[in-house]
Design an enzyme around this catalytic site. Structure first.
Site, PDB file in Angstrom:
ATOM      1  N   ASP A   3       0.796  -1.236   0.000  1.00 22.16           N
ATOM      2  CA  ASP A   3       0.000   0.000   0.000  1.00 22.16           C
ATOM      3  C   ASP A   3       0.828   1.286   0.000  1.00 22.16           C
ATOM      4  O   ASP A   3       0.492   2.241   0.722  1.00 22.16           O
ATOM      5  CB  ASP A   3      -0.967  -0.004   1.203  1.00 22.16           C
ATOM      6  CG  ASP A   3      -1.975  -1.150   1.149  1.00 22.16           C
ATOM      7  OD1 ASP A   3      -1.879  -1.982   0.240  1.00 22.16           O
ATOM      8  OD2 ASP A   3      -2.846  -1.220   2.037  1.00 22.16           O
ATOM      9  N   CYS A   7      -2.303  -2.620   7.625  1.00 21.14           N
ATOM     10  CA  CYS A   7      -2.169  -3.571   6.520  1.00 21.14           C
ATOM     11  C   CYS A   7      -0.902  -4.415   6.598  1.00 21.14           C
ATOM     12  O   CYS A   7      -0.916  -5.596   6.247  1.00 21.14           O
ATOM     13  CB  CYS A   7      -2.270  -2.838   5.196  1.00 21.14           C
ATOM     14  SG  CYS A   7      -3.958  -2.242   4.940  1.00 21.14           S
ATOM     15  N   LYS A  43      -6.867  -5.231  -3.175  1.00 19.44           N
ATOM     16  CA  LYS A  43      -7.665  -5.718  -2.050  1.00 19.44           C
ATOM     17  C   LYS A  43      -8.605  -4.636  -1.562  1.00 19.44           C
ATOM     18  O   LYS A  43      -8.381  -3.456  -1.818  1.00 19.44           O
ATOM     19  CB  LYS A  43      -6.738  -6.165  -0.918  1.00 19.44           C
ATOM     20  CG  LYS A  43      -5.911  -5.021  -0.394  1.00 19.44           C
ATOM     21  CD  LYS A  43      -4.862  -5.485   0.587  1.00 19.44           C
ATOM     22  CE  LYS A  43      -4.041  -4.330   1.090  1.00 19.44           C
ATOM     23  NZ  LYS A  43      -4.803  -3.294   1.814  1.00 19.44           N
TER      24      LYS A  43
HETATM   25  C1  VGL Z   1      -4.917   0.774   5.462  1.00 18.55           C
HETATM   26  C2  VGL Z   1      -6.560   1.714   6.731  1.00 18.55           C
HETATM   27  C3  VGL Z   1      -7.470   1.536   5.708  1.00 18.55           C
HETATM   28  C4  VGL Z   1      -3.472   0.375   5.349  1.00 18.55           C
HETATM   29  C5  VGL Z   1      -5.807   0.567   4.432  1.00 18.55           C
HETATM   30  O1  VGL Z   1      -2.943   0.276   4.209  1.00 18.55           O
HETATM   31  O2  VGL Z   1      -2.843   0.169   6.407  1.00 18.55           O
HETATM   32  N1  VGL Z   1      -5.299   1.324   6.600  1.00 18.55           N
HETATM   33  N2  VGL Z   1      -7.091   0.959   4.570  1.00 18.55           N
END
Ligand code: VGL
Ligand code: ZN
Length: 208
Positions: free
Chosen positions: A13, A156, A111
């Site tokens: 991410d 994540c 995802k």
């Molecule tokens: C994430 C909160 C919501 C992350 C993703 O990548 O840690 N955190 N969506």
């Protein structure tokens, strides 16, 4: 520490919305990008995870009238922290940070695509039963060890590391190539949960 050819790097991410200036900024998120590029050069197998939500996703506070970001609500699969709208499919915020340079990565795993279910983990959605297929992909390629880096360390990255262990992989998180949101002490909890699960917490100097 020599990196075995049965290892993969999972880059989690590293997207504009998680970088300062983005919708769900992780402090210092931009600082890990050069290190991730350098680390990736040590791995033959690199997989990239991408948070990829439809507009109106169940994890967005804006989808729940009267709620605000960081409230925690009950959804059919359990507790859900509500977030600002982020990483909406095909928006600039969902794109990878422009400095990320991973030409040899062969798989991008998206995802959080199900409108009703969040997925912090790159392996298993928040209902804890829908898989992304990542464990099968890695196993078919002979991978037994997964190193994880990216954002956010306490969401994540942690859930991906825990699920990597549950799926039978050796799992390591490279701490200095990750950054945390640290919501209400979530970083300390994440470190403890990962240690309990047998996730190795290492520094990039052990790999480079
Ligand atoms: C994430 C909160 C919501 C992350 C993703 O990548 O840690 N955190 N969506
Ligand atoms: Zn998300």
């Amino acid at each position: 520490m020599a990196i075995s050819s049965r290892s993969a790097l999972l880059v989690i991410d590293v997207q504009n919305d998680f970088i300062p200036g983005g919708k769900l900024a992780v402090p210092e998120g931009e600082q890990i990008v050069p290190l991730i590029n350098q680390l990736a050069g040590q791995f033959k197998q690199v997989v990239i995870a991408q948070d990829w939500h439809p507009a109106g996703h169940a994890s967005f506070a804006s989808s729940h009238p009267g709620r605000k970001p960081y409230d925690v609500i009950q959804l059919p699969y359990g507790e859900q922290t509500l977030w600002p709208d982020h990483c909406v499919q095909n928006t600039a915020g969902a794109e990878f940070h422009s400095g990320l340079d991973l030409p040899h990565a062969q798989l991008i795993i998206r995802k959080g695509c199900n409108p009703d279910i969040d997925s912090y983990s790159a392996f298993l959605e928040a209902d804890r039963s829908t898989t992304t297929g990542l464990a099968g992909y890695l196993k078919e390629r002979g991978i037994d060890t997964v190193y994880m880096v990216g954002l956010a360390l306490d969401f994540c990255v942690m859930f991906s590391a825990l699920d990597a262990r549950s799926a039978g992989f050796n799992a390591f998180v490279v701490l200095d190539a990750s950054r945390a949101i640290d919501l209400d002490g979530s970083l300390a909890v994440a470190i403890e949960r990962m240690q309990t699960a047998g996730v190795g917490l290492i520094q990039s100097s052990e790999l480079i």
